[in-house]
Design a protein around this motif. Structure first.
Motif, PDB file in Angstrom:
ATOM      1  N   ASN A 145       0.809  -1.227   0.000  1.00 18.11           N
ATOM      2  CA  ASN A 145       0.000   0.000   0.000  1.00 18.11           C
ATOM      3  C   ASN A 145       0.841   1.275   0.000  1.00 18.11           C
ATOM      4  O   ASN A 145       0.357   2.337   0.400  1.00 18.11           O
ATOM      5  CB  ASN A 145      -0.976   0.004   1.185  1.00 18.11           C
ATOM      6  CG  ASN A 145      -2.039  -1.085   1.048  1.00 18.11           C
ATOM      7  OD1 ASN A 145      -2.407  -1.436  -0.061  1.00 18.11           O
ATOM      8  ND2 ASN A 145      -2.528  -1.610   2.149  1.00 18.11           N
ATOM      9  N   CYS A 171      -2.771  -3.987  -1.723  1.00 15.92           N
ATOM     10  CA  CYS A 171      -3.195  -5.154  -0.932  1.00 15.92           C
ATOM     11  C   CYS A 171      -4.255  -5.939  -1.696  1.00 15.92           C
ATOM     12  O   CYS A 171      -5.254  -5.364  -2.142  1.00 15.92           O
ATOM     13  CB  CYS A 171      -3.736  -4.680   0.413  1.00 15.92           C
ATOM     14  SG  CYS A 171      -4.395  -6.033   1.400  1.00 15.92           S
ATOM     15  N   GLY A 186      -6.327  -7.776  -0.437  1.00 18.26           N
ATOM     16  CA  GLY A 186      -7.472  -7.971   0.442  1.00 18.26           C
ATOM     17  C   GLY A 186      -8.639  -7.107   0.013  1.00 18.26           C
ATOM     18  O   GLY A 186      -9.126  -7.215  -1.109  1.00 18.26           O
ATOM     19  N   CYS A 187      -9.055  -6.210   0.887  1.00 21.06           N
ATOM     20  CA  CYS A 187     -10.280  -5.448   0.601  1.00 21.06           C
ATOM     21  C   CYS A 187      -9.975  -4.213  -0.240  1.00 21.06           C
ATOM     22  O   CYS A 187      -8.861  -3.990  -0.674  1.00 21.06           O
ATOM     23  CB  CYS A 187     -10.966  -5.063   1.901  1.00 21.06           C
ATOM     24  SG  CYS A 187     -10.187  -3.702   2.775  1.00 21.06           S
ATOM     25  N   TRP A 199     -10.540  -1.000   0.757  1.00 26.35           N
ATOM     26  CA  TRP A 199     -10.489   0.227   1.548  1.00 26.35           C
ATOM     27  C   TRP A 199      -9.340   1.098   1.026  1.00 26.35           C
ATOM     28  O   TRP A 199      -8.261   0.592   0.750  1.00 26.35           O
ATOM     29  CB  TRP A 199     -10.309  -0.079   3.046  1.00 26.35           C
ATOM     30  CG  TRP A 199     -10.445   1.148   3.878  1.00 26.35           C
ATOM     31  CD1 TRP A 199      -9.457   1.807   4.557  1.00 26.35           C
ATOM     32  CD2 TRP A 199     -11.650   1.893   4.097  1.00 26.35           C
ATOM     33  NE1 TRP A 199      -9.977   2.909   5.187  1.00 26.35           N
ATOM     34  CE2 TRP A 199     -11.321   2.991   4.928  1.00 26.35           C
ATOM     35  CE3 TRP A 199     -12.974   1.754   3.676  1.00 26.35           C
ATOM     36  CZ2 TRP A 199     -12.268   3.937   5.328  1.00 26.35           C
ATOM     37  CZ3 TRP A 199     -13.912   2.689   4.080  1.00 26.35           C
ATOM     38  CH2 TRP A 199     -13.562   3.768   4.905  1.00 26.35           C
ATOM     39  N   TYR A 229      -1.028  -1.011   6.633  1.00 27.62           N
ATOM     40  CA  TYR A 229      -1.796  -2.240   6.406  1.00 27.62           C
ATOM     41  C   TYR A 229      -2.344  -2.753   7.729  1.00 27.62           C
ATOM     42  O   TYR A 229      -2.004  -2.234   8.800  1.00 27.62           O
ATOM     43  CB  TYR A 229      -0.946  -3.313   5.727  1.00 27.62           C
ATOM     44  CG  TYR A 229       0.410  -3.526   6.354  1.00 27.62           C
ATOM     45  CD1 TYR A 229       0.554  -4.270   7.507  1.00 27.62           C
ATOM     46  CD2 TYR A 229       1.555  -2.959   5.781  1.00 27.62           C
ATOM     47  CE1 TYR A 229       1.793  -4.457   8.091  1.00 27.62           C
ATOM     48  CE2 TYR A 229       2.801  -3.136   6.359  1.00 27.62           C
ATOM     49  CZ  TYR A 229       2.918  -3.885   7.508  1.00 27.62           C
ATOM     50  OH  TYR A 229       4.150  -4.068   8.094  1.00 27.62           O
ATOM     51  N   CYS A 230      -3.181  -3.792   7.636  1.00 32.25           N
ATOM     52  CA  CYS A 230      -3.808  -4.356   8.835  1.00 32.25           C
ATOM     53  C   CYS A 230      -3.429  -5.841   8.970  1.00 32.25           C
ATOM     54  O   CYS A 230      -2.771  -6.406   8.092  1.00 32.25           O
ATOM     55  CB  CYS A 230      -5.330  -4.222   8.715  1.00 32.25           C
ATOM     56  SG  CYS A 230      -6.009  -5.301   7.446  1.00 32.25           S
ATOM     57  N   ASN A 265      -5.295  -8.429   8.560  1.00 29.80           N
ATOM     58  CA  ASN A 265      -5.801  -9.262   7.469  1.00 29.80           C
ATOM     59  C   ASN A 265      -5.106  -8.963   6.145  1.00 29.80           C
ATOM     60  O   ASN A 265      -5.045  -9.818   5.259  1.00 29.80           O
ATOM     61  CB  ASN A 265      -7.319  -9.151   7.374  1.00 29.80           C
ATOM     62  CG  ASN A 265      -7.967 -10.030   8.430  1.00 29.80           C
ATOM     63  OD1 ASN A 265      -7.281 -10.769   9.131  1.00 29.80           O
ATOM     64  ND2 ASN A 265      -9.283  -9.960   8.562  1.00 29.80           N
ATOM     65  N   GLY A 266      -4.577  -7.749   6.001  1.00 27.18           N
ATOM     66  CA  GLY A 266      -3.737  -7.455   4.839  1.00 27.18           C
ATOM     67  C   GLY A 266      -2.465  -8.292   4.893  1.00 27.18           C
ATOM     68  O   GLY A 266      -1.999  -8.826   3.881  1.00 27.18           O
ATOM     69  N   HIS A 305     -12.791  -4.853   6.594  1.00 26.79           N
ATOM     70  CA  HIS A 305     -12.080  -3.663   6.099  1.00 26.79           C
ATOM     71  C   HIS A 305     -11.337  -3.059   7.286  1.00 26.79           C
ATOM     72  O   HIS A 305     -11.633  -1.939   7.695  1.00 26.79           O
ATOM     73  CB  HIS A 305     -13.056  -2.630   5.518  1.00 26.79           C
ATOM     74  CG  HIS A 305     -14.141  -3.234   4.690  1.00 26.79           C
ATOM     75  ND1 HIS A 305     -15.374  -3.563   5.189  1.00 26.79           N
ATOM     76  CD2 HIS A 305     -14.155  -3.595   3.390  1.00 26.79           C
ATOM     77  CE1 HIS A 305     -16.104  -4.103   4.237  1.00 26.79           C
ATOM     78  NE2 HIS A 305     -15.393  -4.140   3.134  1.00 26.79           N
ATOM     79  N   PRO A 306     -10.375  -3.812   7.841  1.00 30.61           N
ATOM     80  CA  PRO A 306      -9.843  -3.427   9.157  1.00 30.61           C
ATOM     81  C   PRO A 306      -9.271  -2.019   9.252  1.00 30.61           C
ATOM     82  O   PRO A 306      -9.367  -1.378  10.291  1.00 30.61           O
ATOM     83  CB  PRO A 306      -8.768  -4.484   9.412  1.00 30.61           C
ATOM     84  CG  PRO A 306      -9.232  -5.666   8.626  1.00 30.61           C
ATOM     85  CD  PRO A 306      -9.835  -5.096   7.382  1.00 30.61           C
ATOM     86  N   ARG A 307      -8.654  -1.514   8.163  1.00 29.87           N
ATOM     87  CA  ARG A 307      -8.073  -0.172   8.311  1.00 29.87           C
ATOM     88  C   ARG A 307      -9.140   0.912   8.423  1.00 29.87           C
ATOM     89  O   ARG A 307      -8.860   2.043   8.805  1.00 29.87           O
ATOM     90  CB  ARG A 307      -7.121   0.134   7.159  1.00 29.87           C
ATOM     91  CG  ARG A 307      -5.697  -0.317   7.486  1.00 29.87           C
ATOM     92  CD  ARG A 307      -4.732   0.192   6.480  1.00 29.87           C
ATOM     93  NE  ARG A 307      -5.226  -0.068   5.152  1.00 29.87           N
ATOM     94  CZ  ARG A 307      -4.952   0.670   4.086  1.00 29.87           C
ATOM     95  NH1 ARG A 307      -4.168   1.714   4.192  1.00 29.87           N
ATOM     96  NH2 ARG A 307      -5.435   0.360   2.912  1.00 29.87           N
TER      97      ARG A 307
HETATM   98  S1  SF4 Z   1      -7.786  -2.706   5.211  1.00 31.33           S
HETATM   99 FE1  SF4 Z   1      -6.363  -4.429   5.447  1.00 31.33          FE
HETATM  100  S2  SF4 Z   1      -7.200  -5.997   4.032  1.00 31.33           S
HETATM  101 FE2  SF4 Z   1      -8.110  -4.023   3.453  1.00 31.33          FE
HETATM  102  S3  SF4 Z   1      -6.738  -3.184   1.843  1.00 31.33           S
HETATM  103 FE3  SF4 Z   1      -6.056  -2.370   3.811  1.00 31.33          FE
HETATM  104  S4  SF4 Z   1      -4.432  -3.748   4.461  1.00 31.33           S
HETATM  105 FE4  SF4 Z   1      -5.614  -4.833   2.908  1.00 31.33          FE
END
Ligand code: SF4
Length: 799
Positions: A72, A79, A81-82, A84, A96-97, A99-100, A254-256
């Protein structure tokens, strides 16, 4: 009610626990499940420890740190992942989080799934393994084929694979007998080439994962505000007085977003969570980057929790709007934003009259929310100058999803909460480029203006007849009308509803093809022949003839930006997704090709030059995507300009259609665990909900548990009930462990994909055709299976 009590047509009730198609569902494992009280705070030190653990276990320290350092970042890896968004201007070193990190660890893993692996494991043996096991065999390293009547996948050369696909495609009696699916990981460049190839081949059968997630949002918003996407930017959250989080669990999905909400909470914004479950991510959050804060109590996120019944959101939002209108009648000119309503909207008077006729009793009954709490939340909204409404699949997979989203827009229009900084609607996308793929033309019903441009630039007549979406594609394969299924990414079998029906549908195809990075369940349920085509992932370095390449993606807020992988690919046999499309197009279209496919993939700038010509808002793409953070796509509604037919935003009148429940029946929703991303199972724990070492659980209100004579740890078989053309269809999934949980009475929750088998293919959201995975009518009976008891922490909330 037991199985024998169901009087009518039974679909599935006579099946074995694993259904008719061997291996369509994961094996049942409940013996080691442990139930403890849910977590009290999200993220924090446990999150840091988990991220470290998966990094060491999968890619290892060197490869893991190399990928995470670029995750990111402005010129780094987006990422997978999601969706966000990343901050537009300044980014920290660890953007990042947890889950990322898991998503990166999965893709950058050092494990390899080689041709030797496939020699050792037959398809039947693979099918008997869990999804978690399948996903942890490592990155695929070579193209593999499953020939007719063979029981093992074998290696195949790329040339032979493309020749095989092209031969099958060209032998169809109509291009419409082929289906080309896309998952949300696919880059803009690959998606653009893919839709171009598919339309030149002659079909609009381009279903995508959007059909199963935010189709309802796109349709609802396009109709009433003229754009089918969200209207807010990340910076708007800094200005909002109230943020509504509806049918969404950002702590896991969407953890971040929690960091954004934490900032808002600390400056005193009201955060209203509207959800059937009290998700820990919305309760309290410890930012993993805040070293001192890691040891404190964390930040309270939601100031208000509205524990709405499943499918009760439409009633709740009608209640909110009714409160606003009644208060306006008491204090004329003080509640409704009259200038905005008069100048920018249509349909207000009809809407006001219709809502006046809706009874409070119905609103309270359907939503499950007391009148006083609706009034309390209405007061919060009324005193807010700036309001943002966010939502996710908790809304979009209901039967009245489109109407519910349009009711949320009604609320925004009443207060003029759209088209101004700090205000707007925000459907939060769950997969990193799901929005971008649609922008690039992955849709079974792209508008004529897009198809006209394809015709003008490429000199062929694209098909105009709409194609099949996901649900209609499954039905077409099941009927035998579709014979080839090609998936650009994803795990179609596990992502889709009605697992047994979908498995039968896939198995009736002549050929199934999956472009994949890792093994998944979709590979073990195949057509007469099957191919697995291994591709580069986001983290992998992508080199083509002209040199290193990057791709682009679009996040949830309409920002198009670059993503550049940097790790050594797991094998020198992998192709990038754009290269796979190009070689497939050359093999299939031959002399009819209107495009210099191989020339395009030598240098992705050439693809972006074509995107710039075709896709509105992507003009001058090659320059703008290289800007720090990329560029925003145009969004007229964000700028207070509503590109509807009337040129104004529309109030919509919707009528509640309650879902009737018979005696002993409940409404079921499917959920993800915290160790899962879409269909990818990272691990077997759901730390936030207190479920460990297994996934086959059902969350039930403690009062319902007591009333039915069950107890925590019992196993229940679940039967879903669906009325189709006057006949009741029943589907059963066996042995789910009872977890008493804070969820409204007669509402229950299970994890997908395990519970997908219960979601009828015919049960879809009105108009968007999205499977109603958040609104399945079910009943229970005690399982006959005599498993070992689940371990239940006695301090767990039990009725
Ligand atoms: S919130 Fe986490 S999973 Fe979503 S794009 Fe950011 S780092 Fe990746």
């Amino acid at each position: 009610m037991g199985k024998a009590d169901h009087p009518s047509l039974a679909i599935g009730t006579d099946r074995q626990s694993n259904g008719n198609i061997a291996g369509a569902q994961p094996p049942i494992e409940t013996d080691s499940i442990q139930i403890t009280p849910p977590a009290r705070v999200a993220a924090g030190l446990k999150s840091v420890l988990k991220a470290t653990e998966v990094t060491l276990k999968e890619p290892g320290l060197v490869r893991g740190v190399a990928a995470l350092a670029r995750l990111n970042q402005f010129d780094g890896i987006d990422c997978p992942g999601c969706a966000w968004p990343d901050p537009d201007h300044e980014r920290s070193l660890n953007e990042y989080c947890e889950n990322g990190v898991k998503a990166i660890a999965e893709e950058a893993t050092a494990k390899r799934c080689t041709p030797d692996f496939f020699r050792s494991w037959s398809v039947a043996e693979l099918a008997a393994q869990s999804d978690y096991w399948l996903g942890h065999q490592g990155r695929l390293t070579a193209p593999m084929v499953l020939r007719e009547s063979r029981d093992h996948y074998e290696p195949i050369s790329w040339d032979d694979a493309f020749t095989m696909i092209a031969g099958e495609l060209n032998s169809l009696s109509s291009p419409n007998q082929a289906i080309f699916y896309t998952s949300g990981r696919t880059s803009n460049e690959a998606a653009f080439l893919y839709q171009l190839f598919v339309r030149q081949f002659g079909t609009n059968n381009l279903p995508d994962c959007s059909n199963m997630c935010h189709e309802s949002s796109g349709l609802a918003l396009k109709e009433v505000i003229g754009v089918g996407k969200g209207t807010v930017k990340l910076e708007d959250f800094d200005l909002a007085d109230t943020i509504l989080i509806i049918g969404q669990n950002p702590g896991t999905n969407h953890p971040r977003m929690l960091a954004t909400l934490q900032k808002a909470a600390r400056r005193g914004a009201a955060i209203v969570a509207v959800n059937p479950l009290a998700e820990v991510g919305l309760t309290r959050f410890k930012h993993p980057k805040d070293v001192l804060g890691l040891f404190g109590a964390g930040t309270k996120i939601a100031t208000h929790f509205v524990q709405v019944r499943l499918s009760g959101d439409l009633a709740f939002f009608q209640g909110l709007c009714k409160e606003l209108l009644e208060e306006e009648a008491r204090r004329p000119g003080e509640v409704i934003h009259h200038d905005f309503v008069q100048q920018k909207t249509t349909g207000f008077e009809e809407y006001r009259a219709a809502l006046a006729g809706v009874s409070w009793d119905d609103i309270v009954e359907q939503s499950g929310i007391p009148r006083e709490q609706i009034r309390q939340i209405a007061k919060v909204v009324m005193r807010s100058k700036n309001v943002i409404a966010c939502w996710a699949m908790g809304l979009t997979q209901q039967r009245q999803a489109v109407a519910t989203i349009q009711e949320i827009v009604n609320l925004a229009l009443l207060g003029g909460h759209i088209g101004r900084p700090g205000n707007g609607v925000c459907p939060v996308r769950g997969h990193s480029n799901v929005q971008g793929d649609r922008t690039m033309g992955i849709w079974e019903r792209m508008p004529g203006s897009f198809l006209d441009k394809l015709r003008d630039v490429f000199g062929f007549e694209p098909p105009r007849k709409h194609g099949w979406d996901v649900v209609d594609s499954i039905k077409a394969m099941h009927r035998g009308d579709a014979k080839i299924f090609f998936a650009m990414g994803g795990n179609f079998l596990s992502a889709t509803p009605d697992t047994e029906f979908t498995a039968e549908a896939l198995s009736r195809c002549e050929l199934t093809v999956h472009v994949s990075t890792k093994l998944n369940r979709a590979h073990v349920i195949s057509g007469r022949q099957a191919l697995i085509l291994p591709c580069l992932g986001r983290t992998d370095r992508d080199r083509q003839t002209s040199g290193g390449q990057f791709v682009s993606v679009e996040n949830s807020m309409g920002v198009v930006h670059m993503s550049r992988g940097s790790l050594d690919p797991p094998s020198d046999q992998l192709l990038s997704e754009p290269a796979i499309v190009a070689r497939l197009a050359v093999a299939t279209l031959g002399d009819h090709a209107r495009v210099q496919w191989m020339h395009l993939v030598e240098d992705y700038d050439r693809i972006r030059d074509l995107i710039a010509q075709i896709v509105p808002g992507c003009e001058d793409m090659n320059r703008r995507v290289r800007q720090r953070g990329g560029f925003y796509l145009p969004n007229a509604a964000r700028d207070n300009d509503f590109k509807t037919r009337s040129g104004k935003a529309h109030f919509t009148v919707s009528v509640m259609e309650p879902i009737p429940l018979g005696p002993g029946q409940f409404l079921l929703t499917t959920l993800r665990t915290h160790d899962q991303y879409n269909t990818t199972i990272y691990g077997l724990d759901d730390r936030y909900r207190g479920v460990f070492h297994g996934r086959r659980v059902v969350l039930i209100n403690p009062e319902d548990v007591r009333e039915h004579g069950w107890k925590a740890g019992d196993r229940l078989d679940i039967t879903s009930h669906f009325w189709n053309e006057g006949r009741e269809e029943l589907r059963t999934a066996e042995r789910f462990v009872v977890v008493p949980y804070e969820i409204p009475r007669r509402c229950v929750a299970t994890y997908f994909p395990e519970a997908n088998v219960l979601v009828p293919i015919g049960s879809v959201a009105l108009r968007s055709n999205t499977p109603t995975s958040k609104a399945v009518v079910v009943s229970f009976c005690l399982s006959n299976a005599n498993d070992a008891a689940a371990r239940v922490d006695e301090s767990h909330v039990v009725g």
